[in-house]
Structure formats: structure tokens, C-alpha cells
Write a protein that holds these residues in place. Structure first.
Motif, PDB file in Angstrom:
ATOM      1  N   UNK A   1       5.486 -62.244  94.823  1.00  0.00           N
ATOM      2  CA  UNK A   1       4.196 -61.641  95.127  1.00  0.00           C
ATOM      3  C   UNK A   1       3.702 -60.914  93.887  1.00  0.00           C
ATOM      4  N   UNK A   2       2.380 -60.873  93.714  1.00  0.00           N
ATOM      5  CA  UNK A   2       1.848 -60.071  92.618  1.00  0.00           C
ATOM      6  C   UNK A   2       2.153 -58.597  92.898  1.00  0.00           C
ATOM      7  N   UNK A   3       2.322 -57.834  91.822  1.00  0.00           N
ATOM      8  CA  UNK A   3       2.670 -56.423  91.978  1.00  0.00           C
ATOM      9  C   UNK A   3       1.589 -55.681  92.748  1.00  0.00           C
ATOM     10  N   UNK A   4       0.324 -55.912  92.377  1.00  0.00           N
ATOM     11  CA  UNK A   4      -0.764 -55.232  93.065  1.00  0.00           C
ATOM     12  C   UNK A   4      -0.893 -55.662  94.510  1.00  0.00           C
ATOM     13  N   UNK A   5      -0.759 -56.970  94.761  1.00  0.00           N
ATOM     14  CA  UNK A   5      -0.856 -57.446  96.136  1.00  0.00           C
ATOM     15  C   UNK A   5       0.237 -56.883  97.011  1.00  0.00           C
ATOM     16  N   UNK A   6       1.441 -56.771  96.454  1.00  0.00           N
ATOM     17  CA  UNK A   6       2.563 -56.248  97.229  1.00  0.00           C
ATOM     18  C   UNK A   6       2.394 -54.757  97.495  1.00  0.00           C
ATOM     19  N   UNK A   7       1.936 -54.009  96.493  1.00  0.00           N
ATOM     20  CA  UNK A   7       1.708 -52.579  96.713  1.00  0.00           C
ATOM     21  C   UNK A   7       0.567 -52.356  97.695  1.00  0.00           C
TER      22      UNK A   7
ATOM     23  N   UNK B   1      -2.505 -54.847  87.763  1.00  0.00           N
ATOM     24  CA  UNK B   1      -2.226 -55.702  86.612  1.00  0.00           C
ATOM     25  C   UNK B   1      -2.882 -55.137  85.351  1.00  0.00           C
ATOM     26  N   UNK B   2      -4.098 -54.622  85.479  1.00  0.00           N
ATOM     27  CA  UNK B   2      -4.808 -54.084  84.321  1.00  0.00           C
ATOM     28  C   UNK B   2      -4.154 -52.802  83.820  1.00  0.00           C
ATOM     29  N   UNK B   3      -3.858 -51.876  84.736  1.00  0.00           N
ATOM     30  CA  UNK B   3      -3.253 -50.601  84.334  1.00  0.00           C
ATOM     31  C   UNK B   3      -1.857 -50.820  83.745  1.00  0.00           C
ATOM     32  N   UNK B   4      -1.087 -51.727  84.347  1.00  0.00           N
ATOM     33  CA  UNK B   4       0.279 -51.961  83.890  1.00  0.00           C
ATOM     34  C   UNK B   4       0.364 -52.626  82.530  1.00  0.00           C
ATOM     35  N   UNK B   5      -0.705 -53.270  82.096  1.00  0.00           N
ATOM     36  CA  UNK B   5      -0.680 -53.960  80.797  1.00  0.00           C
ATOM     37  C   UNK B   5      -1.911 -53.588  79.976  1.00  0.00           C
ATOM     38  N   UNK B   6      -2.250 -52.306  79.984  1.00  0.00           N
ATOM     39  CA  UNK B   6      -3.490 -51.865  79.346  1.00  0.00           C
ATOM     40  C   UNK B   6      -3.468 -52.091  77.836  1.00  0.00           C
TER      41      UNK B   6
ATOM     42  N   UNK C   1     -10.721 -59.577  82.804  1.00  0.00           N
ATOM     43  CA  UNK C   1     -10.300 -58.763  83.935  1.00  0.00           C
ATOM     44  C   UNK C   1     -11.483 -58.058  84.591  1.00  0.00           C
ATOM     45  N   UNK C   2     -12.489 -57.699  83.798  1.00  0.00           N
ATOM     46  CA  UNK C   2     -13.686 -57.095  84.373  1.00  0.00           C
ATOM     47  C   UNK C   2     -14.393 -58.067  85.300  1.00  0.00           C
ATOM     48  N   UNK C   3     -14.432 -59.323  84.903  1.00  0.00           N
ATOM     49  CA  UNK C   3     -15.041 -60.347  85.765  1.00  0.00           C
ATOM     50  C   UNK C   3     -14.253 -60.516  87.059  1.00  0.00           C
ATOM     51  N   UNK C   4     -12.917 -60.506  86.940  1.00  0.00           N
ATOM     52  CA  UNK C   4     -12.092 -60.608  88.140  1.00  0.00           C
ATOM     53  C   UNK C   4     -12.299 -59.403  89.057  1.00  0.00           C
ATOM     54  N   UNK C   5     -12.393 -58.211  88.440  1.00  0.00           N
ATOM     55  CA  UNK C   5     -12.585 -56.991  89.222  1.00  0.00           C
ATOM     56  C   UNK C   5     -13.932 -57.021  89.965  1.00  0.00           C
ATOM     57  N   UNK C   6     -14.992 -57.426  89.247  1.00  0.00           N
ATOM     58  CA  UNK C   6     -16.312 -57.502  89.877  1.00  0.00           C
ATOM     59  C   UNK C   6     -16.305 -58.478  91.047  1.00  0.00           C
ATOM     60  N   UNK C   7     -15.643 -59.613  90.848  1.00  0.00           N
ATOM     61  CA  UNK C   7     -15.568 -60.609  91.924  1.00  0.00           C
ATOM     62  C   UNK C   7     -14.809 -60.061  93.121  1.00  0.00           C
ATOM     63  N   UNK C   8     -13.675 -59.379  92.860  1.00  0.00           N
ATOM     64  CA  UNK C   8     -12.871 -58.829  93.953  1.00  0.00           C
ATOM     65  C   UNK C   8     -13.615 -57.713  94.679  1.00  0.00           C
ATOM     66  N   UNK C   9     -14.278 -56.836  93.917  1.00  0.00           N
ATOM     67  CA  UNK C   9     -15.014 -55.727  94.527  1.00  0.00           C
ATOM     68  C   UNK C   9     -16.188 -56.235  95.338  1.00  0.00           C
ATOM     69  N   UNK C  10     -16.904 -57.216  94.803  1.00  0.00           N
ATOM     70  CA  UNK C  10     -18.055 -57.768  95.526  1.00  0.00           C
ATOM     71  C   UNK C  10     -17.623 -58.406  96.835  1.00  0.00           C
ATOM     72  N   UNK C  11     -16.552 -59.193  96.791  1.00  0.00           N
ATOM     73  CA  UNK C  11     -16.062 -59.834  98.017  1.00  0.00           C
ATOM     74  C   UNK C  11     -15.589 -58.826  99.042  1.00  0.00           C
TER      75      UNK C  11
END
Length: 584
Positions: free
Chosen positions: A120-126, A209-214, A226-236
Motif C-alpha cells: 500500500x502507498x504510505x499516504x493511502x495506508x495512513x 509522498x511529497x512531504x516524505x521526499x521534499x 506533484x502539484x498537478x496530482x494534488x489539484x486533481x486529488x483535491x478537486x475530486x
């Protein structure tokens, strides 16, 4: 949950990891239910007090009766206040216990989950772990109160019927409306709850993922990706949450409107009842108060059904994770009291989850007790995979991995790893002091042994210069230290306690040549009489080995002493040069 055990099968409509904490807190739930029942009874007393005052006290100006009734009402309100505090206390205690027990079960499962079942991804699992709050809130507070309040709806209707007769049909007409609207929105709410949870997990995954590998994100200029991924996730997530709130508000608003309609309807029709002299003014006021209380629990039920979908979605997600098998044997497993250090791979195949090809194919070799073996080969040849299988991080897809003649799948992973010293490529340190990172809770290890291991790994050289020494607090996985310092501490962690088997993957990849030379002198004496498996690309480390196993494409292509391997490699190179010369 101890390592090596399986998650119990789902019993009834709740899995054991959730049902057990709920059953354990049953006495608290009974207390909450009793308190809620008394609170509902006291609510009836308030309405009856109002009716008595208007019908008996006001017409005759019976001040003494009013004082007596007021004293009784004050006592009721005091008890009501105390019961509400107790109910809130019991609910909070039950919620805290459920949170603790479920959280412990999930965390233990994370520690023992099989890595070959898919990572599992770290963020998804947390984010998934955070859904414990949704379950706790649902089972610990609103559910109990609503379920206790619901039967009192019938009791309240009965009291209205005794006081106002046919006026009871006014609030009764509102009940089907509230229930039908709440039920009609459930299919859409289930779908939206699933979308909302998926969006929340997606946001959490990108954020962690972003914070852990800043540093990597900044140095590689990957911020735009990552900003594009974040915008997509936040919008959804925002869209799904908005639709969920809109649908939820429909049923909740209708319930509130129905409560007002029940109150005003009783008042309106009560006027005609008073004109017919079938109802008194005090009875009308009491019925109007009680009519609002009839629909109020149904409004709570409507809100509860909305929360039910979120809780059900969270439960399914967590339960799907909890049903994944854990590592180790299905039973208690075999204890590992003593290890001699013999390791054998017998016809081993292995494929990583989701990988198109085998990482290991028909690997066979045996390492005797006290033997020093180096695994060499090009990148992706399977060297690190062999190291992971030796310590039981993954089970083989087929074949056997034997430690002292016993399949590692029959051994308790925790006990097996306590007898092995492992240094893998990722030198991750935990938040805490250097001492805690080296000992990792092993209270049986004495201070002298810890310092000895640090001197062997050369970690003591720089730790002794820190003002806090071994008590220096580390954070962010030891990012304040250099790569070589982190590797030295991780090496000391693998050497402390003198484990009979030591597995090291590129142990000098982060140090300079002079440090490597000093380290080699220390390690040569340290490994005496113990089984050593070292994965390396550096020819200098081969001096620690008395046997070399060469890997290529997941297979063993050469196996022998360093001199034999060098001769075979020289013969192959000579043959290739001769073939190239003939071709020229």
C-alpha cells in the motif's frame, strides 16, 4: 496481534477486530442506554409540568402548588443534567477504548502484513488508519443515543394520544415522510461515501509522498508534477464531498421541517380541539412540545443513516485490509531459541507483486554454518531479493528457503529476525535517540555491547563527539546526519548482540575508501565464526568472503571460491576476446 497469527474470519455482520472491542465495552453501552432512557422520561415530565401549570395552577392561582411543582422540576432538571454528563462521559470512555483497541489491531496488522500481497502507498495506508475515527464516532455516540431515543417515539405518541386524542395523527403523519426520504437517499449516499473516501485517501497519499521526499522533489524540480496530482486529488475529493453534503442535507433538512410541521400542526388542529372542549390549553401546549420530540429522534436517524454510509465504507476498506494474510505460520509457529547459521535455497522462484517477470528463477545453493558468502552480479540480478527472502520479508513463490534445515515459513518471523543481523540498502532511522535506534527496545543488551558494536561500525567515532552522545534525538528519519553516519548506526544496529547470521546489502556504499579500509579491518574479526552473507558491487569487500555466488537474470551462474570465480571470469573474458578477434 502476535506475529504469525491470522486475522479471524468475519463473525456475523461485524469482523472480529471490530466486534471484540464493542463486546468488551458492552457494560458501558448499557449504562449509556439507561442514562438515555431516563433522559427521555425526564423530557416527558417537562411537558406534563407545563400542562399542569396551565390547567391547574393558572386558573386557581395556586401558588403553593406552583412552588411544589417547581421544586420537583428543579430536582428533575438536576438529575437530567447529571445523567447527560454521565452519558457523555460513558460515550467518551467507550470511544477511547474502541479507538485504542481497533488502532492497536490495525497497527499490529501493519507490522505483520505480508509484503508479497501488494504494498500500500504510505499516504493511502495512513489515511486508511484515520478512518478509525469514523467507526469510533459511529459506534460510540450517535448510534447508541439514536437507538435508545427511537423506542421513546412510540411512548411519546402514546402520551400525546392520552392527552390530545386524535391530535396524535398529526405527528404520526410526519414519520413516514422522514423515513422515506432518508431511505430514498441511501443508494446515492453509499456511492458518494465511497467516492469521498477514495478521494481522501488519494489526497493523503500525494501529501505524504511529497512531504516524505521534499528534498528530492525540490532538487529534481518535480513540484509541478506533484502539484498537478494534488489539484486533481483535491478537486475530486471536494466534488464528491460537496455532493455528499448536499444529498445529506436534503434528508436532514426535511426531518427538521417535519419537526416544525408536527409542532405547528398540533397547535393549529389543537385550536379546534379546544373549541370542541376535548382539549385544554395546557394539554395543547404539552402536545405541541411532545410533537416536536416525536420527530426529533427520526431526524437523528436520518443523520445517522447518512453517517452509516461513511462508517460502512470505512469499515469495508479497513476490513479488506485486515483480511489480508499476515506473515509467518498459520499457527503459533516454531520458536527460534538458537541458530547455527546454515542457510539453503532449494529450487526457489520468486516474483514481486505485480511484476511481469520472476525476480528469482530456480535458485539453488547452501551456505554452511560460519561460512562467509558474497553475492555479486549486475543490477537487477536478484541479489537483494535473496537477502530479503533470507530474513523472511517475502516467502518464495515456489521452492524452499531453509534456515538450519527448517522452512522459514514455519518459523516465527519476530524470533527469526531477533537472531539475525540485517543491514539492507535503505538505512532508515526512526524518530528517537541514537541509543533507541541501535537497541530498538532490546532491554537485554547492555551498554558495553552497544558501544562495542558502534566501535566496530565506526559509529562511536562521531557519536562520541556529539554533546548528547548516544542520547542525541533524531527526527525525520535521521536526515540531520550524513549518509555515512546513518549507515554506520544502522550497521551497529545489525551487529549488536552478536547475532549468528549477518546479512548486509552494500554495507559501505556511503563511506569513503579510507573509512571502508578501517571498517574492513574491524569486520574481518567481527564476522569470525558467524555466517555472513554480503551483497556488494565493490571488489574490496570480496576479501571478507571465502565463497562467491554470482547472479545474473535471477539465476545462479557461478558459485565457488574467490579464486575459482576469478579464473572462470578470466576464461570467459578471454574466450569473448578471441571470438571478437575472429569476427574482426
Amino acid at each position: 496481534m502476535p506475529a504469525g497469527t491470522k486475522i479471524e474470519e468475519q463473525k456475523g455482520w461485524l469482523a472480529d477486530w471490530l466486534a471484540t472491542p464493542l463486546r468488551r465495552n458492552r457494560p458501558l453501552y448499557l449504562k449509556v442506554g439507561l442514562a438515555a432512557a431516563l433522559i427521555n422520561i425526564f423530557a416527558l415530565v417537562t411537558a406534563l409540568f407545563t400542562m399542569t401549570v396551565y390547567d391547574r395552577v393558572v386558573p386557581s392561582n395556586a401558588t403553593d402548588s406552583l412552588i411544589a411543582l417547581t421544586i420537583g422540576l428543579v430536582l428533575v432538571l438536576i438529575f437530567d443534567f447529571g445523567l447527560k454528563l454521565l452519558r457523555a462521559y460513558f460515550v467518551d470512555v467507550a470511544g477511547a477504548r474502541i479507538d485504542r483497541d481497533i488502532g492497536r489491531s490495525i497497527f499490529d496488522h501493519i507490522l505483520t502484513m505480508r509484503l508479497d500481497q501488494g504494498r500500500h502507498s504510505t499516504g493511502g495506508l495512513s489515511g486508511l488508519v484515520r478512518e478509525i475515527d469514523t467507526l469510533r464516532d459511529f459506534f460510540a455516540s450517535a448510534t447508541i443515543t439514536a437507538l435508545v431515543d427511537l423506542p421513546f417515539t412510540l411512548i411519546t405518541l402514546a402520551v400525546i394520544a392520552l392527552i390530545g386524542g386524535w391530535l396524535v395523527f398529526v405527528p404520526m403523519a410526519m414519520i413516514p415522510l422522514v423515513i422515506l426520504v432518508a431511505l430514498a437517499t441511501q443508494p446515492l449516499m453509499r456511492k458518494l461515501s465511497s467516492e469521498t473516501l477514495g478521494g481522501a485517501l488519494g489526497k493523503q497519499s500525494v501529501l505524504v509522498e511529497t512531504i516524505g521526499s521534499l528534498e528530492t522533489v525540490k532538487s529534481a524540480n518535480a513540484g509541478s508534477v506533484l502539484s498537478s496530482r494534488w489539484d486533481s486529488a483535491v478537486t475530486g475529493h471536494a466534488g464528491a464531498s460537496l455532493r455528499q453534503r448536499i444529498v445529506s442535507n436534503v434528508s436532514i433538512t426535511i426531518a427538521g421541517t417535519a419537526q416544525t410541521m408536527a409542532y405547528t400542526g398540533v397547535v393549529i388542529f389543537g385550536v379546534f380541539a379546544i373549541a370542541n372542549q376535548s382539549l385544554t390549553l395546557g394539554g395543547l401546549i404539552a402536545c405541541s412540545i411532545l410533537a416536536g420530540r416525536v420527530v426529533a429522534p427520526l431526524g437523528t436517524i436520518a443523520h445517522l443513516l447518512t453517517r452509516l454510509n461513511a462508517a460502512r465504507t470505512a469499515y469495508r476498506q479497513i476490513n479488506s485490509f485486515m483480511e489480508q494474510p499476515v506473515e509467518g505460520p498459520s499457527g503459533t509457529g516454531m520458536g527460534v531459541r538458537q541458530l547455527d547459521g546454515a542457510i539453503e535455497f532449494r529450487n526457489v522462484d520468486f516474483r514481486y507483486p505485480g511484476a511481469p517477470e520472476l525476480a528469482l528463477s530456480n535458485v539453488n545453493f547452501r551456505i554452511e554454518k560460519g561460512e562467509h558468502v558474497a553475492l555479486i552480479g549486475p543490477i537487477g540480478s536478484g541479489k537483494s531479493t535473496i537477502a530479503r527472502l533470507m530474513i523472511g520479508l517475502y516467502p518464495p513463490s515456489s521452492g524452499l528457503v531453509l534456515v538450519d534445515g527448517t522452512d522459514v515459513r514455519q518459523l516465527s518471523p519476530t524470533e527469526l529476525r531477533s537472531k539475525m543481523g540485517a543491514l539492507l540498502q535503505d538505512n532508515v532511522l526512526l524518530t528517537g535517540s541514537i541509543r533507541e535506534n541501535i537497541l530498538l527496545g532490546r532491554k537485554e543488551v547492555e551498554e558495553e555491547e552497544m558501544v562495542r558494536a558502534c566501535k566496530v561500525s565506526l559509529a562511536h567515532d562521531f557519536i562520541s563527539r556529539f554533546p548528547s552522545g548516544y542520547d542525541l534525538e533524531l527526527a525525520d528519519r535521521g536526515e540531520s546526519l550524513s549518509g555515512g553516519q546513518r549507515q554506520s548506526i544502522a550497521m551497529a544496529r545489525s551487529l549488536v548482540g552478536r547475532p549468528p547470521i549477518i546479512i548486509m546489502d552494500e554495507p559501505t556504499s556511503s563511506v569513503d575508501a579510507d573509512t571502508e579500509r578501517r571498517l574492513m579491518n574491524n569486520l574481518r574479526e567481527e564476522f569470525e565464526g558467524r555466517t555472513l552473507v554480503i551483497v556488494t558491487h565493490r571488489p574490496s569487500l570480496l576479501r571478507l568472503a571465502d565463497r562467491i555466488i554470482m547472479m545474473a537474470n535471477g539465476r545462479v551462474v557461478m558459485d565457488g571460491s574467490p579464486e575459482t570465480i576469478r579464473n572462470q571470469v578470466a576464461d570467459i573474458r578471454s574466450a569473448m576476446r578471441g571470438r571478437d578477434g575472429q569476427a574482426a
